[in-house]
Motif scaffolding. Structure first.
Motif, PDB file in Angstrom:
ATOM      1  N   SER A 109       0.829  -1.210   0.000  1.00  0.00           N
ATOM      2  CA  SER A 109       0.000   0.000   0.000  1.00  0.00           C
ATOM      3  C   SER A 109       0.860   1.256   0.000  1.00  0.00           C
ATOM      4  O   SER A 109       0.397   2.327  -0.389  1.00  0.00           O
ATOM      5  CB  SER A 109      -0.935  -0.002   1.198  1.00  0.00           C
ATOM      6  N   LEU A 110       2.126   1.136   0.458  1.00  0.00           N
ATOM      7  CA  LEU A 110       3.018   2.292   0.380  1.00  0.00           C
ATOM      8  C   LEU A 110       3.457   2.545  -1.054  1.00  0.00           C
ATOM      9  O   LEU A 110       3.722   3.684  -1.438  1.00  0.00           O
ATOM     10  CB  LEU A 110       4.254   2.065   1.255  1.00  0.00           C
ATOM     11  N   ILE A 111       3.521   1.451  -1.844  1.00  0.00           N
ATOM     12  CA  ILE A 111       4.004   1.591  -3.215  1.00  0.00           C
ATOM     13  C   ILE A 111       2.889   1.996  -4.165  1.00  0.00           C
ATOM     14  O   ILE A 111       3.022   2.923  -4.943  1.00  0.00           O
ATOM     15  CB  ILE A 111       4.630   0.257  -3.690  1.00  0.00           C
ATOM     16  N   PHE A 112       1.753   1.277  -4.082  1.00  0.00           N
ATOM     17  CA  PHE A 112       0.712   1.463  -5.081  1.00  0.00           C
ATOM     18  C   PHE A 112      -0.276   2.554  -4.689  1.00  0.00           C
ATOM     19  O   PHE A 112      -0.446   2.856  -3.515  1.00  0.00           O
ATOM     20  CB  PHE A 112      -0.039   0.159  -5.320  1.00  0.00           C
ATOM     21  N   LYS A 113      -0.954   3.077  -5.711  1.00  0.00           N
ATOM     22  CA  LYS A 113      -2.007   4.063  -5.456  1.00  0.00           C
ATOM     23  C   LYS A 113      -3.348   3.435  -5.786  1.00  0.00           C
ATOM     24  O   LYS A 113      -3.448   2.604  -6.685  1.00  0.00           O
ATOM     25  CB  LYS A 113      -1.784   5.282  -6.358  1.00  0.00           C
ATOM     26  N   PRO A 114      -4.402   3.827  -5.050  1.00  0.00           N
ATOM     27  CA  PRO A 114      -5.724   3.253  -5.357  1.00  0.00           C
ATOM     28  C   PRO A 114      -6.210   3.718  -6.727  1.00  0.00           C
ATOM     29  O   PRO A 114      -6.007   4.871  -7.105  1.00  0.00           O
ATOM     30  CB  PRO A 114      -6.615   3.798  -4.235  1.00  0.00           C
ATOM     31  N   ASN A 115      -6.837   2.791  -7.459  1.00  0.00           N
ATOM     32  CA  ASN A 115      -7.419   3.179  -8.758  1.00  0.00           C
ATOM     33  C   ASN A 115      -8.937   3.203  -8.637  1.00  0.00           C
ATOM     34  O   ASN A 115      -9.611   2.186  -8.684  1.00  0.00           O
ATOM     35  CB  ASN A 115      -6.960   2.234  -9.865  1.00  0.00           C
TER      36      ASN A 115
ATOM     37  N   MET B  99      -5.975  -6.083   0.903  1.00  0.00           N
ATOM     38  CA  MET B  99      -5.237  -5.109   0.098  1.00  0.00           C
ATOM     39  C   MET B  99      -6.153  -3.993  -0.375  1.00  0.00           C
ATOM     40  O   MET B  99      -5.765  -2.812  -0.341  1.00  0.00           O
ATOM     41  CB  MET B  99      -4.631  -5.839  -1.103  1.00  0.00           C
ATOM     42  N   LEU B 103      -5.705  -0.041   0.517  1.00  0.00           N
ATOM     43  CA  LEU B 103      -5.541   0.986  -0.514  1.00  0.00           C
ATOM     44  C   LEU B 103      -6.632   2.049  -0.426  1.00  0.00           C
ATOM     45  O   LEU B 103      -6.378   3.237  -0.601  1.00  0.00           O
ATOM     46  CB  LEU B 103      -5.576   0.348  -1.907  1.00  0.00           C
TER      47      LEU B 103
END
Lengths: 116, 147
Positions: A109-115, B99, B103
């Protein structure tokens, strides 16, 4: 041959889940919770171990296996430590899954951004 | 308008889900994941020479990693929408639930967002699993004392 068993077993569990999803108003959360409870029940009667012998990894992949591991660890710990073992050993076998899920999803979650 | 008539109209207008198609897709996708699980199990026990318990733990970690990675990359939501129970009944569904909750609440901050909401969807699985496993084991132990 065990690959065929794994396919049939895991597919059959998903099929039951899909039939429940289509014909009732239960959501995905209800169904996964129900399957965990069923897995715990089947293991407390020592039935789930036979599924694992029959289907191998195919019986460890569905979420029923999570309930099975909880019950299995509690019973194994009870045999070693008595009554307090039910509390101390409940997470023995599932700890790998829960811990890795927490750590992996935190760092991802630190790397990816929510789409959306 | 009577209740029965109203129900008829509602039934006519609800979109017909293709139940047979959904079931077949769930069966095939779920079965395929089972095969992958068993393949990984045999691969790990052959490659790393570990016990079957460690190999199954490694297999579950791999599937959770894949579930989290694909959710983070954004593919998994479409796949779950397509195959439904085929992907959320296996352990990948657990990873996906954690996950996507993480997010979704990321923007609310580290503690009140990620920390407080990580188990928002997956928590019910753990809580009911623990409660039911404890209860069933207690029943089995108590019955074992009497029989």
């Amino acid at each position: 041959m065990i690959y065929l068993n794994a396919f049939l077993f895991c597919g059959f569990i998903c099929l039951i889940g899909q039939i429940i999803l289509d014909n009732t108003k239960l959501t995905a959360g209800h169904i996964t919770t129900m399957f965990v409870v069923i897995g715990a029940l089947l293991d407390s009667m020592s039935i789930y171990d036979r599924f694992i012998l029959w289907a191998g990894g195919g019986a460890m992949v569905p979420i029923t296996s999570f309930g099975h591991l909880l019950s299995h660890a509690a019973m194994a710990s009870y045999n070693d430590n008595g009554m307090i073992g039910l509390l101390s050993g409940l997470f023995d076998l599932t700890a790998t899954g829960i811990t890795s899920a927490i750590i992996i999803s935190f760092f991802m979650s630190l790397i990816f951004k929510p789409n959306n | 308008m009577k209740k029965a008539e109203y129900k008829k109209i509602v039934k006519r207008h609800t979109p017909k889900e293709e139940r047979l198609k959904n079931s077949i897709i769930a069966f095939i996708v779920g079965g395929f994941l089972g095969v992958i699980g068993h393949f990984l199990l045999e691969l790990y026990s052959a490659a790393f020479n570990v016990s079957s318990a460690s190999a199954s733990a490694l297999m579950i970690v791999t599937l959770i990693f894949l579930g989290c990675l694909l959710t983070g990359l954004g593919f998994f939501d479409e796949w779950v929408h397509f195959s439904k129970a085929g992907l959320f009944i296996p352990i990948t569904g657990f990873a996906h639930a954690m996950m996507s909750a993480t997010l979704e609440y990321k923007k609310e901050g580290m503690v009140t967002g990620i920390g407080a909401n990580m188990f928002k969807l997956a928590g019910s699985v753990i809580i009911f699993g623990v409660v039911s496993a404890f209860t069933f084991c207690l029943i089995r132990v108590t019955l074992g004392c009497f029989i």
